[in-house]
Design an enzyme around this catalytic site. Sequence first.
Site, PDB file in Angstrom:
ATOM      1  N   GLU A 282      19.789  56.299  27.159  1.00 35.53           N
ATOM      2  CA  GLU A 282      19.495  54.876  26.957  1.00 35.53           C
ATOM      3  C   GLU A 282      19.907  54.085  28.198  1.00 35.53           C
ATOM      4  O   GLU A 282      20.926  54.416  28.817  1.00 35.53           O
ATOM      5  CB  GLU A 282      20.266  54.360  25.734  1.00 35.53           C
ATOM      6  CG  GLU A 282      19.798  55.005  24.442  1.00 35.53           C
ATOM      7  CD  GLU A 282      20.488  54.437  23.202  1.00 35.53           C
ATOM      8  OE1 GLU A 282      21.272  53.478  23.324  1.00 35.53           O
ATOM      9  OE2 GLU A 282      20.238  54.963  22.104  1.00 35.53           O
TER      10      GLU A 282
ATOM     11  N   HIS B 263      17.593  50.768  19.982  1.00 30.77           N
ATOM     12  CA  HIS B 263      19.016  50.702  19.598  1.00 30.77           C
ATOM     13  C   HIS B 263      19.394  49.275  19.156  1.00 30.77           C
ATOM     14  O   HIS B 263      20.320  48.663  19.704  1.00 30.77           O
ATOM     15  CB  HIS B 263      19.918  51.180  20.739  1.00 30.77           C
ATOM     16  CG  HIS B 263      21.277  51.626  20.272  1.00 30.77           C
ATOM     17  ND1 HIS B 263      22.012  52.597  20.907  1.00 30.77           N
ATOM     18  CD2 HIS B 263      22.056  51.224  19.219  1.00 30.77           C
ATOM     19  CE1 HIS B 263      23.165  52.767  20.278  1.00 30.77           C
ATOM     20  NE2 HIS B 263      23.209  51.941  19.243  1.00 30.77           N
TER      21      HIS B 263
ATOM     22  N   ARG C 228      23.213  58.272  16.593  1.00 31.23           N
ATOM     23  CA  ARG C 228      23.313  58.531  18.019  1.00 31.23           C
ATOM     24  C   ARG C 228      22.199  59.493  18.438  1.00 31.23           C
ATOM     25  O   ARG C 228      21.834  60.403  17.686  1.00 31.23           O
ATOM     26  CB  ARG C 228      24.676  59.147  18.388  1.00 31.23           C
ATOM     27  CG  ARG C 228      25.810  58.125  18.472  1.00 31.23           C
ATOM     28  CD  ARG C 228      25.596  57.099  19.589  1.00 31.23           C
ATOM     29  NE  ARG C 228      26.623  56.080  19.675  1.00 31.23           N
ATOM     30  CZ  ARG C 228      26.558  54.857  19.146  1.00 31.23           C
ATOM     31  NH1 ARG C 228      25.504  54.479  18.448  1.00 31.23           N
ATOM     32  NH2 ARG C 228      27.538  53.998  19.320  1.00 31.23           N
TER      33      ARG C 228
END
Length: 311
Positions: A260, A278, A231
């Site tokens: 994000e 990601h 994360r």
Amino acid sequence: MPKVLISDSMSNIAQKIFEKNNISFDVKTGLSEDEIIKIIPEYDGMVVRSATKVTKKIIESAKNLKVIGRAGAGVDNIDLATAKEKNMLVMNTPGGNANATAEHAFALIMSVLRKTPFANETTHKGQWEKKNIKGTELSKKTLGIVGFGNVGVRLSYLVKGFDMKILVSSKSLESRKRDFPHVNNVSFEELITNSDVISFHCKAAPDGKPLITKEHYKKMKPTTYIINAARGNIVDEKDLNDALKENLIAGAAVDVFSKEPAKENILFNNPKAILTPHIAASTTEASIVVAEMVANQISDFLLNGKKINTV
Ligand code: MLT
């Protein structure tokens, strides 16, 4: 008949499972918070990936919602406190994308050690950078894994052929040590001081504070590489950028960001940082597994009251 909202795109295996179980569903992706608030009272269940932010307002408007299922591991896009207050069950799919994530972490390790993105980009441009690219070998080095859940464990097995020493920093490992004789459980300080590659596979701290600070970088070897596929807020991006610029460490590979989608970020254009959007869990195989798991779990709960993988 119970009704489920699928609000993020995912494998259509989820729809097939709901159909088979006589659960009616709607697939409505890309909705704004207000749009979800308007329709959510119709539903008994909701399935999300990471794009939908299941906010306090959404949960408070969801008069009939009994369960929120996350096709994936992280539930940081769901307001867990409000869900709990409203007696709503939250489920995830632990392990469903662990192999995909561990494989991407491994790919990032190899890419940053061998400077593959730079080699690829310059070769495509007709530049022959052979003299300027010297990689580092992974074999016989020390890998530090922070967090030893499904992903960390999988990574420790993936590197087995590389003859590495593996250090792990994990509170829960002490009681499970006998199952993992190939790793050494050490303190966080010991791990960061002795590892050549440090890969994060833990949850973010509840207060969102980063796990490594400037002082930690000073204790690392200048040849250390940092990998973050967990994360974004685990590794402070400004501190990481400074550490790379000041040569406190050799390189980094990052798949997750504090904000994000990352449209701008301090790490952009740092040549020592490899960045991916990601995608660690984004494989054909994992997307099927997580959709299948979440649809089965939600069906089981709505039809039989069975609670699986609750958070
Ligand atoms: C997860 O939490 O499952 C992964 O980070 C993948 C994702 O969020 O899409």
